[in-house]
Design a protein around this motif. Structure first.
Motif, short mmCIF file in Angstrom:
data_model
loop_
_atom_site.label_atom_id
_atom_site.label_comp_id
_atom_site.label_asym_id
_atom_site.label_seq_id
_atom_site.Cartn_x
_atom_site.Cartn_y
_atom_site.Cartn_z
N LEU A 1 0.81 -1.22 0.00
CA LEU A 1 0.00 0.00 0.00
C LEU A 1 0.84 1.27 0.00
N VAL A 2 2.04 1.21 0.54
CA VAL A 2 2.88 2.42 0.51
C VAL A 2 3.17 2.83 -0.94
N PRO A 3 3.67 1.90 -1.79
CA PRO A 3 3.87 2.29 -3.20
C PRO A 3 2.57 2.69 -3.90
N ALA A 4 1.47 1.99 -3.55
CA ALA A 4 0.18 2.34 -4.18
C ALA A 4 -0.22 3.77 -3.80
N PHE A 5 0.01 4.11 -2.53
CA PHE A 5 -0.36 5.45 -2.05
C PHE A 5 0.50 6.52 -2.74
N GLN A 6 1.78 6.20 -2.93
CA GLN A 6 2.66 7.13 -3.65
C GLN A 6 2.10 7.42 -5.05
N ASN A 7 1.65 6.35 -5.72
CA ASN A 7 1.10 6.53 -7.07
C ASN A 7 -0.14 7.42 -7.07
#
Length: 426
Positions: A120-126
């Protein structure tokens, strides 16, 4: 068995509206089934709906994702839910990505700390750097909640390395809704990141937002100052943010000055009376003699709100003497401002202060050479009359109004007679 079969049929119906209705109930349906049926029946339906050709169906599958993830044990999430969720975060339709951003905190709680960290951290960055402003704004709204819900072990490092760089970008986003969404939550990061990080990394961002051309961004920063105050203390806050507020208060564009005046009562409430007197009081008085009428008017209203906040005694000691001193100003516009202030303050200050301190000055101004001032005296007496007792009205106010009623200026005469009628002094 039969109901499950019916529901399966509905989920693959030819009509998008039917599939949409089924998708909206998928999460609720999953909650009443045993776990093995969730895995065997619901997951395939969920996967299909999440890749439906209609984005209105796919976005409802995102909502269902929260319910389904809550039902599954953690070891099954990775295989059964995450591929679909990853796909949704990169969906070609911005509406689906918006729905992911909107539900992000709930998804985060449903999938647990490990998956949050890895997926979710990379998804949130996107989402925070999405090409659509609506998606960025929805993500920006969730920044504080997302950071709060991160596992405490390693939370600071994740925020500093993976989230803050994206937040910094959003501070200067081209879209004002994105900046405003961020400004409404960014101050909350200070309680999560602590004093040093706030001073070093967050304060520069707050400063940039305080100077943003969009008033809503500035308002959102000012109205959340108290949580930063708790973390770094008033001293530090005043050294960093106050110069920016003062700069705005003296801005050459009068609309900027006006915006800051409107925030002043809020700011005063956040910072407390001592700090206000030390740093901001003189600003508030300076606005009363601004060359733009709208500023003088707003400054007068501001004083009334401050008195409501800090009380009549404070007004008597700090505000009233300064206001009344303007009655002797050579500029008649400033003398009129005294009257406008008296009008605004009389109710907030109450009978005693009005009668003892303010009324004598107003009565004295009835002899002003400028007709404009004299008729404003009549209007002021009409306005403050209800605060005074009847003896004062008869002995002090009535003779002055009668005299003004004989004035050579038509307007003075008119307003004096109106005041006599309204206050029933005839």
């Amino acid at each position: 068995m039969e109901i499950r079969q019916h529901f399966r049929n509905l989920c693959s119906d030819d009509t998008p509206m039917v599939r949409r209705a089924a998708a909206s109930k998928l999460g609720e349906f999953a909650k009443v089934l045993e776990l093995e049926y969730v895995k065997n029946d619901i997951i395939p339906l969920f996967t299909n709906l999440a890749s439906d050709e209609q984005d209105s169906v796919r976005l409802l599958a995102v909502e269902a994702c929260v319910s389904i993830a809550q039902l599954l044990p953690e070891e099954d999430l990775e295989a059964l839910v995450m591929p679909t969720l990853r796909q949704a975060t990169e969906d070609k339709s911005w509406r689906v990505r918006y729905m992911v951003a909107d539900k992000f905190s709930e998804l985060q709680k449903a999938v647990g700390p490990e998956i949050t960290k890895n997926d979710l951290v990379p998804a949130f960055q996107n989402l925070l750097k999405d090409c659509e402003a609506e998606v960025r704004a929805a993500g920006a709204h969730k920044v504080k909640e997302f950071c709060e819900n991160l596992p405490t072990d390693g939370r600071e490092a994740i925020i500093m390395n993976n989230i803050l760089p994206y937040v910094k970008e959003l501070v200067s986003d081209t879209n004002q809704h994105v900046k405003s969404a961020l400004a409404s939550v960014i101050m909350g990061l200070s309680t999560i990141l602590g004093k040093e990080n706030t001073i070093e990394h967050l304060l520069p961002l707050f400063l940039a937002q305080l100077k943003d051309e969009c008033p809503e961004v500035r308002l959102n920063i000012i109205s959340n100052l108290d949580c930063v105050n708790e973390v770094i203390g008033i001293r530090q806050l005043s050294q960093s943010l106050l110069p920016a507020i003062v700069e705005l208060a003296e801005d050459t564009k009068w609309r900027v000055r006006l915006a800051i005046i409107e925030y002043m009562p809020l700011l005063a409430g956040q910072l407390g009376v001592e700090f206000f007197d030390e740093k901001l009081n003189s600003l508030c008085m300076a606005w009363l003699v601004d060359h733009v009428y709208a500023i003088r008017e707003a400054a007068t209203n501001n004083l009334m709100k401050l008195v409501e906040k800090f009380g009549a005694e404070w007004a008597q000691n700090t505000i009233v003497p300064k206001v009344l001193a303007m009655a002797n100003d050579p500029n008649y516009l400033h003398r009129m401002t005294t009257l406008f202030c008296v009008n605004a303050l009389s109710e907030a200050c109450g009978k005693e202060i009005t009668t003892k301190l303010m009324l004598p000055i107003v009565l004295k101004m009835a002899a002003d050479q400028v007709a404009n001032v004299r008729f404003n005296v009549a209007k002021s007496l009409q306005r403050i009359g209800p605060v005074l007792d009847s003896n004062t009205l008869q002995s002090d106010v009535k003779p002055v109004l009668q005299k003004l009623g004989q004035d050579e200026d038509m307007d003075v005469k008119y307003f004096a007679q109106e005041a006599i009628t309204v206050l029933a002094l005839a």
